[in-house]
Scaffold this motif. Structure first.
Motif, mmCIF file in Angstrom:
data_model
loop_
_atom_site.group_PDB
_atom_site.id
_atom_site.type_symbol
_atom_site.label_atom_id
_atom_site.label_comp_id
_atom_site.label_asym_id
_atom_site.label_seq_id
_atom_site.Cartn_x
_atom_site.Cartn_y
_atom_site.Cartn_z
ATOM 1 N N GLU A 176 0.815 -1.204 0.000
ATOM 2 C CA GLU A 176 0.000 0.000 0.000
ATOM 3 C C GLU A 176 0.847 1.251 0.000
ATOM 4 O OE1 GLU A 176 -3.055 0.028 2.929
ATOM 5 O OE2 GLU A 176 -4.055 -1.685 1.998
ATOM 6 N N LYS A 177 1.856 1.249 0.890
ATOM 7 C CA LYS A 177 2.721 2.431 0.972
ATOM 8 C C LYS A 177 3.666 2.494 -0.218
ATOM 9 C CE LYS A 177 5.027 3.490 4.857
ATOM 10 N NZ LYS A 177 5.513 3.012 6.167
ATOM 11 N N PHE A 178 4.083 1.304 -0.688
ATOM 12 C CA PHE A 178 5.036 1.267 -1.799
ATOM 13 C C PHE A 178 4.500 0.361 -2.905
ATOM 14 C CE2 PHE A 178 7.347 2.387 1.983
ATOM 15 C CZ PHE A 178 8.088 3.473 1.561
ATOM 16 N N PRO A 179 3.541 0.866 -3.670
ATOM 17 C CA PRO A 179 2.929 0.026 -4.692
ATOM 18 C C PRO A 179 3.923 -0.283 -5.816
ATOM 19 C CG PRO A 179 2.173 2.283 -4.901
ATOM 20 C CD PRO A 179 3.030 2.233 -3.673
ATOM 21 N N GLY A 180 3.595 -1.296 -6.576
ATOM 22 C CA GLY A 180 4.454 -1.667 -7.714
ATOM 23 C C GLY A 180 4.948 -3.084 -7.572
ATOM 24 N N VAL A 206 -5.787 3.036 -20.788
ATOM 25 C CA VAL A 206 -5.318 2.478 -19.525
ATOM 26 C C VAL A 206 -4.442 3.536 -18.883
ATOM 27 C CG1 VAL A 206 -3.798 0.729 -18.541
ATOM 28 C CG2 VAL A 206 -5.373 0.107 -20.365
ATOM 29 N N SER A 207 -4.568 3.716 -17.546
ATOM 30 C CA SER A 207 -3.722 4.717 -16.906
ATOM 31 C C SER A 207 -2.338 4.124 -16.661
ATOM 32 C CB SER A 207 -4.349 5.177 -15.594
ATOM 33 O OG SER A 207 -4.188 4.174 -14.633
ATOM 34 N N ASP A 208 -1.366 5.021 -16.496
ATOM 35 C CA ASP A 208 0.039 4.592 -16.475
ATOM 36 C C ASP A 208 0.351 3.638 -15.328
ATOM 37 O OD1 ASP A 208 2.542 4.429 -17.446
ATOM 38 O OD2 ASP A 208 3.267 6.292 -16.541
ATOM 39 N N ASP A 209 -0.347 3.807 -14.198
ATOM 40 C CA ASP A 209 -0.007 2.929 -13.074
ATOM 41 C C ASP A 209 -0.915 1.699 -13.020
ATOM 42 O OD1 ASP A 209 -2.076 4.558 -12.580
ATOM 43 O OD2 ASP A 209 -1.395 5.293 -10.626
ATOM 44 N N ALA A 210 -1.754 1.530 -14.050
ATOM 45 C CA ALA A 210 -2.595 0.325 -14.072
ATOM 46 C C ALA A 210 -2.370 -0.440 -15.356
ATOM 47 C CB ALA A 210 -4.064 0.713 -13.919
ATOM 48 N N ARG A 211 -1.118 -0.533 -15.771
ATOM 49 C CA ARG A 211 -0.794 -1.267 -16.997
ATOM 50 C C ARG A 211 -1.205 -2.729 -16.859
ATOM 51 N NH1 ARG A 211 3.524 0.819 -20.371
ATOM 52 N NH2 ARG A 211 3.698 3.058 -20.015
#
Lengths: 373, 422
Positions: free
Chosen positions: A172-176, B277-282
């Motif tokens: 949550e704090k560091f998504p990806g 699609v938005s950039d953080d929801a690829r």
């Protein structure tokens, strides 16, 4: 045999390649197949050991093979098939213990097989304590101290990057996406620490079935966001491509991505896992005498210190430490980039290779099942 | 007329041998000649096909390691009654110390530990640590000292395991391959839930292969139809488009899919650029089942197109015209007249694609991540990494059996004579 080949080559002048190879017996080449980890690490070995050695010994040709990550199993397969084609293999200590116990690699005598320090201290005393005989085995020729730690994309997190191991598990704090090594080793320890287990108790907890369950349960929380890597060069590549935001990687790889390739990557040293890496000589190799000469040369005080000019791994000899200076091309001071630097080593986990030698088989199996489910 | 015939005269050849005998000889000679001609092929098949499969079958049950290395302990254990719950007697422990010490010297005891560890986690560490402690044991009482050296030796179950796996053949690899195992007293039970994996993988392999076959048919049918009905000049050009990827290296095609599908790949970049699609929801289209299905469908498509095309090529266009002239609308004519004639091609293409897909491993390994891997990836894992070749062989045999079973079903339902490759 050579004269026979010579005669044949004269007769069969058409077979040019054979003729050339055999008619110059003075330059008969010995190919040494040295297995290592590829990428920046192999490059550092190439510059520090292989190139100077080949320059001094024109009859020797060192060939790199980048399959060290499968070193133990491939060595077993070669042994089973009765055809060992490798001459020297890079391995982490825990694998070296197993390889030694199974008789896949030769035992060495540090004082005769390895060079003494310049001041005459025998090798057995010059290497750091215990490193020559991990787990009571005597096959391991230590080269470097390295650590597995974390790198992150500096452009992905606005409020600053992760600062603790808990952040790695905090989506949550560091998504990806994350990238972790496709092995239980290291990941289970980190999962437990992030789950609140006292770091000094990690291996005690992991020794219980509940502890293993707890570690896997913690990994479950990020499982869907993990891209698994198998080769040392992958995590920095994934970071550079922006495929993942945080990745575990060997500290030397991160160093070369950050300092040499100028990638937007930051280091997170919290609970870096220390380990030693070194060489083992496969039993049944075809050039054992030649490879022993090479090993003696490549692990002397100056050579081990030289490798640190190209990659930020610490040498394993007392006498090498003062010789570590600046990076060969960049000219920057290497000491602050070493995993052992006090600033970096505030929280470290000493990788327990004996424990892993005992538990590797069952946890590998469980890990594979966990991955596929 | 009847007066002319005497006893029927035997017809003879010029040199006097009866014609019947001579004909037999000639036929036999021809048969032998024909056989000699195919002999190289038979030898080749035997050497590259039957023999390896035989070896694989043998590997999946062979179990001589434990009894070879522990040649003193295993025969003694045969006399021990494992059902009583008592430990074996002193002689067995003495034999154990000798076997382990000798095995340590020959560097074989580690392999026994690895082998037994397949059955019960923890065995390899017992065998790894014991030899060094056994060095101190030079005289009896062995039982006490051995158990003191490692308390695992005081566990009856460990001895039951050694007794069981000391036999020359084992069913444990097959059981492991279907997520079962033998419990301490030799009856079959399930593996613990966190180790169950292979049944799930077999099912996943089957349905994903079926899905890929279906997609190949869906995509391949119109292409083949087009190829078969267009004028030769155009269809040849299109055929090259089908064959070109077929001739391209498998790895190149697979890595191209990675470049196309990955998070910062071509498709995602386009979708982000046009704002879908938005950039953080690829979209995650690689390293999962989507990746495997897409890449494998592409790679296997020619195997569907080629048999379909060659079957469609033989269907005379006049049939369709006849159906139309007899009053069928185009859809009906296609469905009732054209389709049934393509069934042999569909069957051939379907079987080809399905059977290739079920054993595929390079592509799923590269693009499948963890959820898109197939059973063959685990066979590969056990061959190369864990080196549990017995389990790999058992998984391979089960896969082979599964394919034969499906083949027989296909034969019953559709009929294998109905298949045509062209």
């Amino acid at each position: 045999m050579k004269s026979l080949l010579n005669t044949t080559s004269i007769v069969a002048a058409g077979v040019l390649a054979v003729g050339l190879a055999a008619s110059q017996p003075a330059l008969a080449e010995t190919d040494l197949v040295v297995v290592s980890w590829g990428g920046a690490y192999s490059a550092s070995q190439q510059k520090a050991y292989h190139d100077p050695y080949m320059a001094a010994n024109p009859g020797i040709k060192i060939l790199n093979d980048d399959s060290a990550s499968e070193g133990l199993s491939k060595l077993r397969a070669m042994d089973e098939a009765g055809n060992v084609t490798w001459d020297l293999v890079d391995m982490v200590a825990s694998d070296a213990i197993i390889a030694c116990d199974e008789g896949l690699v030769l035992e060495i005598d540090p004082d005769t097989d390895l060079a003494a320090a310049p001041d005459g201290t025998p090798a057995s005393e010059d290497f750091f304590e215990g490193m020559l005989s991990p787990g009571g085995s005597n096959c391991f020729i230590p080269q470097i101290v390295y650590s597995t730690t974390f790198g992150y994309r500096t452009d992905k997190f606005e409020g600053g990057g992760p600062t603790s191991i808990n952040d790695v598990f905090d989506l949550e704090k560091f998504p990806g996406k994350r990238s972790l090594e496709k092995k239980p080793i290291g990941n289970l320890e980190w999962a437990l620490i992030a789950d609140g287990v006292d770091p000094s108790q990690v291996y005690e907890v992991l020794s219980t079935p509940e502890g293993v369950d707890q570690a896997f349960a913690k990994l479950d929380t990020i499982k869907d966001s993990v891209v698994w890597w198998t080769k040392g060069a992958q995590p920095t590549q994934l970071l550079a491509d922006g495929e993942v935001s945080i990745a575990s990687a060997y500290n030397g790889r991160l160093f070369s991505a950050i300092e040499e390739e100028k990638q937007p990557i930051g280091m997170m040293w919290d609970w870096q896992v220390f380990d030693i890496d070194g060489w083992v000589i496969p039993a049944g190799g075809k050039n054992i005498d030649e490879v022993k000469k090479f090993v003696k040369y490549a692990t002397d005080t100056q050579r081990l210190a030289d490798q640190a000019k190209y990659i930020s791994y610490g040498p394993t000899r007392h006498s090498s430490a003062p010789l570590v200076s600046t990076h060969a091309d960049l000219g920057i001071e290497m000491a602050p980039h070493m995993p052992t630097d006090p600033e970096n080593a505030k929280t470290t986990l000493l990788f327990n290779y004996e424990w892993w030698a005992d538990h590797r088989a069952e946890l590998d199996e469980r890990f594979q099942a966990w991955l596929a489910n | 007329m009847a007066s002319v015939t005497a006893a029927p005269e035997v017809m003879v050849t010029a040199d006097g041998t009866p014609l019947k005998v001579s004909l037999h000889r000639a036929l036999r000679r021809n048969k032998i000649r024909a056989f000699l001609l195919v002999l190289p092929l038979l030898a080749f098949l035997g050497f590259t096909f039957l023999w390896p499969i035989g070896v694989m079958m043998f590997r999946s049950v062979e179990n001589s390691l434990v009894s070879t290395v522990m040649y003193r302990t295993v025969p003694l254990l045969a006399q021990w009654d494992e059902t009583t719950g008592d430990l074996p007697d002193e002689a067995v422990f003495e034999a154990l110390v000798q076997d382990v010490t000798e095995g340590f010297k020959n560097r074989t005891i580690g392999k026994v530990g690895t082998r037994l560890n397949y059955e019960e986690p923890g065995m390899s560490s017992i065998f790894r640590t014991s030899p060094k402690k056994f060095k101190k044991i030079t005289e009896g009482p062995y039982k006490e000292k051995v158990i003191e050296a490692h308390k695992g030796w005081g566990d009856v179950d460990k001895w039951r395991l050694i007794k069981r796996e000391g036999r020359p053949f084992t069913s444990s690899y097959y059981l492991a391959a279907i997520d079962r195992k033998l419990d301490n007293l030799g009856s079959i039970t399930s593996q613990p839930a966190e180790r169950q994996i292979y049944v799930k993988l077999f099912i996943r392999t089957l349905w994903m292969s079926a899905l890929i076959t279906g997609l190949c048919l869906l995509l391949g049918f119109p292409i083949s139809f087009l190829l078969a009905t267009l004028p030769t000049k155009t269809s040849n050009l299109l055929m090259i488009l089908v064959l070109l990827p077929f001739w391209t290296s498998l790895l190149v095609r697979t890595t191209s899919w990675i470049a196309i599908l990955q998070q910062h790949g071509v498709i995602n970049d386009i979708l982000v650029a046009i704002g879908l699609v938005s950039d953080d929801a690829r979209l995650g289209m690689i390293h999962n089942q989507i990746g495997t299905v897409v890449a494998m469908t592409h790679i296997l498509l020619p195997f569907m197109v080629l048999p379909l095309y060659s079957v469609m090529k033989t269907i005379p266009p006049s049939y369709m015209r006849a159906a139309r002239s007899l009053g069928a609308n185009p859809a009906l004519a296609f469905w009732r007249v054209y389709m049934p004639q393509t069934v042999p091609g569909i069957g051939a293409g379907g079987i080809l694609v399905f059977i290739i897909a079920i054993g595929y491993y390079i592509t799923p390994a590269l693009v499948g991540g963890t959820k898109g891997t197939l059973i063959s990836n685990f066979i590969d894992y056990h061959m190369r990494v864990s080196l549990n070749w017995g389990l790999a062989a058992a998984l391979g045999i089960i896969l082979l059996g599964l394919i034969l079973f499906l083949y027989i079903i296909y034969d019953r339902v559709v009929g294998i004579d109905n298949m045509k490759l062209g």
